[in-house]
Design a protein around this motif. Structure first.
Motif, PDB file in Angstrom:
ATOM      1  N   LYS A  98      56.729  48.608  43.813  1.00 16.14           N
ATOM      2  CA  LYS A  98      56.607  48.464  42.364  1.00 16.14           C
ATOM      3  C   LYS A  98      57.864  48.969  41.669  1.00 16.14           C
ATOM      4  O   LYS A  98      58.413  48.290  40.776  1.00 16.14           O
ATOM      5  N   THR A 126      51.662  43.400  35.154  1.00 17.73           N
ATOM      6  CA  THR A 126      51.723  42.270  36.084  1.00 17.73           C
ATOM      7  C   THR A 126      52.461  42.635  37.362  1.00 17.73           C
ATOM      8  O   THR A 126      52.081  42.195  38.447  1.00 17.73           O
ATOM      9  N   ALA A 157      50.649  42.413  40.957  1.00 16.83           N
ATOM     10  CA  ALA A 157      51.266  41.572  41.985  1.00 16.83           C
ATOM     11  C   ALA A 157      51.560  42.365  43.251  1.00 16.83           C
ATOM     12  O   ALA A 157      51.338  41.877  44.371  1.00 16.83           O
ATOM     13  N   CYS A 158      52.054  43.591  43.097  1.00 13.34           N
ATOM     14  CA  CYS A 158      52.309  44.424  44.283  1.00 13.34           C
ATOM     15  C   CYS A 158      51.002  44.757  44.997  1.00 13.34           C
ATOM     16  O   CYS A 158      50.968  44.848  46.232  1.00 13.34           O
ATOM     17  N   LEU A 161      48.263  42.756  45.105  1.00 11.18           N
ATOM     18  CA  LEU A 161      47.855  41.556  45.842  1.00 11.18           C
ATOM     19  C   LEU A 161      48.742  41.348  47.068  1.00 11.18           C
ATOM     20  O   LEU A 161      48.256  40.947  48.134  1.00 11.18           O
ATOM     21  N   GLY A 162      50.023  41.636  46.925  1.00 15.65           N
ATOM     22  CA  GLY A 162      50.930  41.529  48.071  1.00 15.65           C
ATOM     23  C   GLY A 162      50.553  42.510  49.172  1.00 15.65           C
ATOM     24  O   GLY A 162      50.657  42.193  50.362  1.00 15.65           O
ATOM     25  N   TRP A 188      48.388  32.173  39.977  1.00 12.73           N
ATOM     26  CA  TRP A 188      49.288  33.099  39.286  1.00 12.73           C
ATOM     27  C   TRP A 188      50.145  33.867  40.288  1.00 12.73           C
ATOM     28  O   TRP A 188      51.361  33.961  40.136  1.00 12.73           O
ATOM     29  N   TYR A 189      49.519  34.402  41.323  1.00 14.87           N
ATOM     30  CA  TYR A 189      50.273  35.199  42.293  1.00 14.87           C
ATOM     31  C   TYR A 189      51.287  34.338  43.040  1.00 14.87           C
ATOM     32  O   TYR A 189      52.406  34.801  43.311  1.00 14.87           O
ATOM     33  N   PHE A 209      54.261  34.228  40.773  1.00 14.32           N
ATOM     34  CA  PHE A 209      54.903  35.518  40.571  1.00 14.32           C
ATOM     35  C   PHE A 209      55.604  35.985  41.839  1.00 14.32           C
ATOM     36  O   PHE A 209      56.679  36.587  41.777  1.00 14.32           O
ATOM     37  N   ALA A 210      55.014  35.711  42.977  1.00 13.60           N
ATOM     38  CA  ALA A 210      55.580  36.155  44.258  1.00 13.60           C
ATOM     39  C   ALA A 210      56.912  35.486  44.569  1.00 13.60           C
ATOM     40  O   ALA A 210      57.643  35.962  45.446  1.00 13.60           O
ATOM     41  N   MET A 230      60.456  40.121  43.728  1.00 13.17           N
ATOM     42  CA  MET A 230      59.327  40.234  44.667  1.00 13.17           C
ATOM     43  C   MET A 230      59.762  39.860  46.075  1.00 13.17           C
ATOM     44  O   MET A 230      59.382  40.516  47.057  1.00 13.17           O
TER      45      MET A 230
END
Length: 199
Positions: A14, A153, A157-158, A160-161, A182-183, A186-187, A192
């Motif tokens: 993050k 966000t 995202a981190c 979900l990763g 969305w992910y 974003f990924a 990321m």
């Protein structure tokens, strides 16, 4: 600037995503660490009595922790808007707390499965932590994240990763098309991709 880090820590990730987005990553020296919940790294503990990563050392020698504090410092240093103001700030911080909660629960479940001796493992504990994870991902499915780039966000995202990295069998995408889409977008951000866990 320096940061005690672990390449697979989602909390370090993050911080480094924010650093990349603010074009500060190249100014941060990455210091190795061997932190853990049982065997603690004496070097990190000298700067942070919690003995955790990320632990950040600013150019003036100030030591900062935890990840949210470091991210806010970088945001101020880089002239960013990751935290926002007014109503947006409270939304961003609340979403960041949601992502941090996901990460905290996932880490506790992982520690239970990987570090605790098998005869001492508590199935109800692990189940309770993973239920939190599922509830958070259900909430992410309901959220309007759009093209936002903020501390909320980034943290989600981190999270979900991290699920992809450590809990692939959880299949968090099942039945959650909005969060999945969305992910996926974003990924693909360079920040990321540059901070993806090493395996």
């Amino acid at each position: 600037m320096k940061i005690y880090h672990s390449p697979n820590s989602p909390f370090v990730r993050k911080v480094m995503v924010v650093a990349h987005e603010l074009d500060l990553a190249g100014r941060i020296e990455r210091l190795p660490s061997a932190v853990g919940p049982v065997r603690r790294d004496a070097t990190v503990r000298r700067d942070n009595p919690l003995g955790q990563v990320p632990t950040f050392i600013a150019d003036d020698g100030a030591v900062l922790y935890d990840s949210r504090v470091i991210c806010e410092y970088l945001d101020a240093l880089g002239g960013g808007s990751f935290f926002g103001s007014g109503a947006a700030r409270w939304r961003n911080l609340t979403d960041a707390a949601l992502g941090d909660g996901l990460l905290g629960a996932a880490l506790l479940a992982r520690y239970e499965a990987m570090l605790r001796p098998e005869t001492l493992r508590w199935a109800d504990w692990s189940r309770g932590q993973l239920e939190k994870v599922v509830d958070v991902v259900d909430r992410v499915e309901e959220m309007e994240l759009g093209a936002r780039l903020d501390i909320g966000t980034v943290t989600v995202a981190c999270g979900l990763g991290y699920l992809d990295f450590r809990f692939p069998d959880l299949d968090w995408r099942a039945g959650r098309p909005r969060a999945t889409a969305w992910y996926a977008g974003f990924a693909q951000r360079p920040s990321m991709m540059a901070t993806a866990p090493a395996g």
